[in-house]
Design a protein around this motif. Structure first.
Motif, mmCIF file in Angstrom:
data_model
loop_
_atom_site.group_PDB
_atom_site.id
_atom_site.type_symbol
_atom_site.label_atom_id
_atom_site.label_comp_id
_atom_site.label_asym_id
_atom_site.label_seq_id
_atom_site.Cartn_x
_atom_site.Cartn_y
_atom_site.Cartn_z
ATOM 1 N N TYR A 139 40.016 6.100 61.329
ATOM 2 C CA TYR A 139 40.634 7.410 61.506
ATOM 3 C C TYR A 139 40.213 7.948 62.867
ATOM 4 O O TYR A 139 39.054 7.804 63.271
ATOM 5 C CB TYR A 139 40.192 8.375 60.404
ATOM 6 N N SER A 140 41.121 8.557 63.578
ATOM 7 C CA SER A 140 40.794 9.122 64.884
ATOM 8 C C SER A 140 40.896 10.642 64.823
ATOM 9 O O SER A 140 41.782 11.193 64.151
ATOM 10 C CB SER A 140 41.731 8.575 65.963
ATOM 11 N N VAL A 278 37.711 10.479 68.901
ATOM 12 C CA VAL A 278 36.548 9.885 68.255
ATOM 13 C C VAL A 278 37.049 9.071 67.071
ATOM 14 O O VAL A 278 37.836 9.575 66.260
ATOM 15 C CB VAL A 278 35.554 10.962 67.781
ATOM 16 N N MET A 279 36.611 7.820 66.987
ATOM 17 C CA MET A 279 37.085 6.913 65.942
ATOM 18 C C MET A 279 36.045 6.795 64.840
ATOM 19 O O MET A 279 34.863 6.602 65.102
ATOM 20 C CB MET A 279 37.355 5.531 66.535
ATOM 21 N N LEU A 280 36.502 6.934 63.609
ATOM 22 C CA LEU A 280 35.636 6.800 62.437
ATOM 23 C C LEU A 280 36.100 5.586 61.645
ATOM 24 O O LEU A 280 37.272 5.497 61.261
ATOM 25 C CB LEU A 280 35.707 8.077 61.596
ATOM 26 N N ALA A 281 35.184 4.611 61.443
ATOM 27 C CA ALA A 281 35.518 3.361 60.752
ATOM 28 C C ALA A 281 34.799 3.302 59.408
ATOM 29 O O ALA A 281 33.614 3.622 59.307
ATOM 30 C CB ALA A 281 35.123 2.152 61.605
ATOM 31 N N VAL A 282 35.529 2.875 58.366
ATOM 32 C CA VAL A 282 35.003 2.793 57.006
ATOM 33 C C VAL A 282 34.928 1.334 56.586
ATOM 34 O O VAL A 282 35.902 0.585 56.745
ATOM 35 C CB VAL A 282 35.886 3.579 56.008
ATOM 36 N N THR A 296 40.624 6.352 47.583
ATOM 37 C CA THR A 296 39.582 7.352 47.361
ATOM 38 C C THR A 296 39.162 8.015 48.665
ATOM 39 O O THR A 296 39.004 9.243 48.743
ATOM 40 C CB THR A 296 38.349 6.705 46.692
ATOM 41 N N VAL A 297 38.998 7.202 49.724
ATOM 42 C CA VAL A 297 38.602 7.735 51.032
ATOM 43 C C VAL A 297 39.689 8.645 51.589
ATOM 44 O O VAL A 297 39.405 9.739 52.112
ATOM 45 C CB VAL A 297 38.299 6.585 52.009
ATOM 46 N N ASN A 298 40.953 8.228 51.480
ATOM 47 C CA ASN A 298 42.055 9.049 52.004
ATOM 48 C C ASN A 298 42.102 10.407 51.311
ATOM 49 O O ASN A 298 42.297 11.450 51.965
ATOM 50 C CB ASN A 298 43.385 8.321 51.806
ATOM 51 N N ALA A 299 41.931 10.408 49.989
ATOM 52 C CA ALA A 299 41.969 11.673 49.251
ATOM 53 C C ALA A 299 40.844 12.608 49.692
ATOM 54 O O ALA A 299 41.052 13.813 49.906
ATOM 55 C CB ALA A 299 41.892 11.407 47.756
ATOM 56 N N ARG A 300 39.629 12.049 49.863
ATOM 57 C CA ARG A 300 38.481 12.884 50.225
ATOM 58 C C ARG A 300 38.562 13.358 51.669
ATOM 59 O O ARG A 300 38.274 14.520 51.969
ATOM 60 C CB ARG A 300 37.182 12.097 50.012
ATOM 61 N N ILE A 301 38.984 12.479 52.576
ATOM 62 C CA ILE A 301 39.003 12.865 53.991
ATOM 63 C C ILE A 301 40.105 13.887 54.256
ATOM 64 O O ILE A 301 39.951 14.789 55.092
ATOM 65 C CB ILE A 301 39.162 11.612 54.891
ATOM 66 N N ASN A 302 41.218 13.793 53.541
ATOM 67 C CA ASN A 302 42.271 14.808 53.689
ATOM 68 C C ASN A 302 41.794 16.160 53.178
ATOM 69 O O ASN A 302 42.118 17.211 53.756
ATOM 70 C CB ASN A 302 43.528 14.374 52.928
ATOM 71 N N LYS A 314 42.412 17.501 65.089
ATOM 72 C CA LYS A 314 43.519 16.836 64.410
ATOM 73 C C LYS A 314 43.139 15.396 64.069
ATOM 74 O O LYS A 314 42.551 14.687 64.898
ATOM 75 C CB LYS A 314 44.770 16.839 65.290
ATOM 76 N N MET A 315 43.486 14.982 62.853
ATOM 77 C CA MET A 315 43.178 13.618 62.409
ATOM 78 C C MET A 315 44.451 12.786 62.325
ATOM 79 O O MET A 315 45.516 13.290 61.949
ATOM 80 C CB MET A 315 42.506 13.643 61.031
ATOM 81 N N SER A 316 44.331 11.516 62.681
ATOM 82 C CA SER A 316 45.417 10.559 62.485
ATOM 83 C C SER A 316 44.818 9.243 61.994
ATOM 84 O O SER A 316 43.665 8.918 62.302
ATOM 85 C CB SER A 316 46.203 10.335 63.783
ATOM 86 N N VAL A 317 45.598 8.524 61.217
ATOM 87 C CA VAL A 317 45.132 7.250 60.659
ATOM 88 C C VAL A 317 45.406 6.148 61.669
ATOM 89 O O VAL A 317 46.542 5.932 62.074
ATOM 90 C CB VAL A 317 45.843 6.947 59.330
ATOM 91 N N GLY A 318 44.336 5.463 62.072
ATOM 92 C CA GLY A 318 44.493 4.377 63.037
ATOM 93 C C GLY A 318 44.855 3.060 62.364
ATOM 94 O O GLY A 318 45.793 2.373 62.750
ATOM 95 N N MET A 319 44.106 2.704 61.327
ATOM 96 C CA MET A 319 44.341 1.444 60.618
ATOM 97 C C MET A 319 44.068 1.657 59.139
ATOM 98 O O MET A 319 43.051 2.235 58.771
ATOM 99 C CB MET A 319 43.447 0.333 61.183
#
Length: 474
Positions: A139-140, A278-282, A296-302, A314-319
């Motif tokens: 996520y960026s 800034v890139m956040l990798a899970v 689960t991660v998508n629900a919590r991060i949103n 602003k957040m966007s999904v990278g991969m």
């Protein structure tokens, strides 16, 4: 036995339905992933020693570690990679050993050699090499009003800990921005004028910024633990460190250096649509469901972005690997379903009897569903390899039923009643059917039992086909 199954249709139906129910019950708990979990017998020992040349890293760190860990049994190769301030020793073991046990033994050896290593190195890290440790989602985060360093600080404070507590998440890392750093820019001319060495400055700063234990105070009734709080709270605390005494006057750090509240030098950076971000990798835990973890991660991060983060970030999904997994798994399932209908259609074209075609076609869904039970017992997942095995097995599953139904019809045309025709036709072909199934098992069971790394990928493929063949024969 054959006549019992024919005379007792309710018993026969219940027997098959038990296998089907076990399969239906096992299916929801099967993990969904792109490829099978592969455990490579490799353990890495990583040491960082900032500012040290490769030659010194080899002499002071790598060689002692290599000499000690080479005493572990079962090692196939030892490979070391050395660069400035970094050393990694990779141990590859023979196939069949338990990587977790080997990692524990290597950790003991490294602990035994720690006293021979320099005192100021970062503690050696011993870790298994895990193929599944690659990020499953990124996520960026970007903002027009904030620096990437400030965004990183906010993510560390709000997002990282929340995501790491989620079930199935192994690690959350941040890239593309630097951490906060207090930089000390020393003026060499002033050091020379005061007669102070750079090493003295380094030692004074490190020794001043510490919390240290101060012993205990006891009286008749109480014991109080004392500690000396020396950690700095502001940049001014750094500036006021006394680094030397010159002609009876204390020399402070600010007299010989500029102290700045800044960010570490950036060694990595990220851009999202051309904007610094800034890139956040899970990363997920081994043997967990990739799709479930990402959902689960998508629900919590949103939820965090909506309620906790400043609105300008602003957040966007990278991969998102779950999308790719869903697409691949969906394609394979479409192939299985289409292949099954195509097999039924071709069977009907040859037999010319819809009832006989449906009777033979029942072998396909019952065998596939029952296979899920053994897949669960073997801790398999629904991935490209196991589903490819099911799609390949679709063509085999109906073979025995076609041959048997056609032979029963032939006996009925000879004037026999359906019961007698079924019993006689089955007795004629039972050895031939077993021989056919065993010849296929003789191919796919060895494929599922191969060694080395390739064998770990093909294990689920070969054994899934074998399980489906066994159920289809039954």
């Amino acid at each position: 036995m054959i006549e019992t199954f024919i005379k007792r249709p309710v018993f026969t139906t219940m027997f098959i339905l038990v296998l089907v129910v076990f399969g239906i019950q096992s299916y929801p708990s099967l993990g969904v992933d792109l490829y099978p979990d592969v455990e490579l017998p490799m353990v890495a020992v990583t040491v960082t020693y900032e500012g040290t040349a490769p030659e010194e890293m080899e002499t002071l760190v790598t060689k002692p570690i290599e000499n000690r860990v080479s005493q572990v049994s079962g090692i196939k190769t030892i490979t070391s990679t050395i660069r400035e301030g970094y050393s990694q020793t990779m141990l590859e073991f023979e196939m069949g050993v338990d990587p977790r046990q080997m990692a524990s033994e290597v950790r003991e050896k490294v602990a035994g050699v720690r006293k021979r290593l320099p005192d100021d190195i970062d503690e050696p890290v011993v870790a298994r090499f895990d193929v599944a440790s690659r990020p499953i989602a990124t996520y960026s985060f970007a903002s027009d009003a904030r620096s990437t360093g400030e965004i990183r600080r906010i993510l560390n404070d709000i997002v990282v800990d929340e995501l790491q507590m989620l079930d199935g998440v192994a690690d959350v890392t941040i890239r593309g921005a630097s951490d906060r750093a207090i930089k000390v820019h020393v003026a060499s001319e002033k050091l020379k004028a005061y007669g102070i060495s750079f090493q003295t400055i380094l030692e004074k700063v490190n020794n001043a910024n510490l919390n240290t234990p101060g012993g205990k105070i006891r009286d008749e009734n109480n014991t109080i633990t004392v500690r000396t709080v020396g950690k700095f709270n502001s940049v001014d605390d750094f500036k006021n460190i006394i680094v030397a005494n010159h002609d009876g006057r204390p020399v402070k750090l600010v007299d010989v250096a500029d102290v700045v509240d800044d960010w570490e030098d950036e060694e990595t950076y990220s851009r999202t649509n051309g904007v610094p971000s800034v890139m956040l990798a899970v990363r997920k835990q081994s043997r967990t469901n990739t799709v479930d973890v990402i959902d689960t991660v998508n629900a919590r991060i949103n939820e965090i972005v909506e309620n906790d983060l400043p609105p300008d970030i602003k957040m966007s999904v990278g991969m998102d690997q779950s999308k790719y997994v869903r697409e691949n798994i969906g394609d394979v399932w479409n192939t299985i379903i289409f292949g099954g209908f195509l097999a039924l259609f071709i069977t009907y074209m040859f037999l010319g009897d819809l009832r006989a075609t449906l009777i033979g076609g029942l072998a396909i869904p019952t065998s596939i569903i029952a296979t899920f039970f053994l897949m669960k017992v073997m801790d398999f997942t629904l991935n490209n390899m196991s589903l490819m095995g099911l799609s390949l097995a679709v063509g085999f599953l109906i073979d025995d039923a076609i041959v048997l139904v056609e032979n029963i019809f032939r006996h009925m045309e000879m004037g026999k009643d359906p019961f007698t025709a079924s019993a006689d036709a089955t007795k004629e072909l039972v050895l031939a059917i077993l021989a056919t199934s065993m010849s296929l098992l003789a191919v796919f069971v060895p494929i599922g039992s191969m060694g080395e790394t390739v064998g770990q990928y093909f294990k689920q493929f070969g054994l899934t086909v074998a399980f489906a063949l066994i159920f289809s024969t039954i």
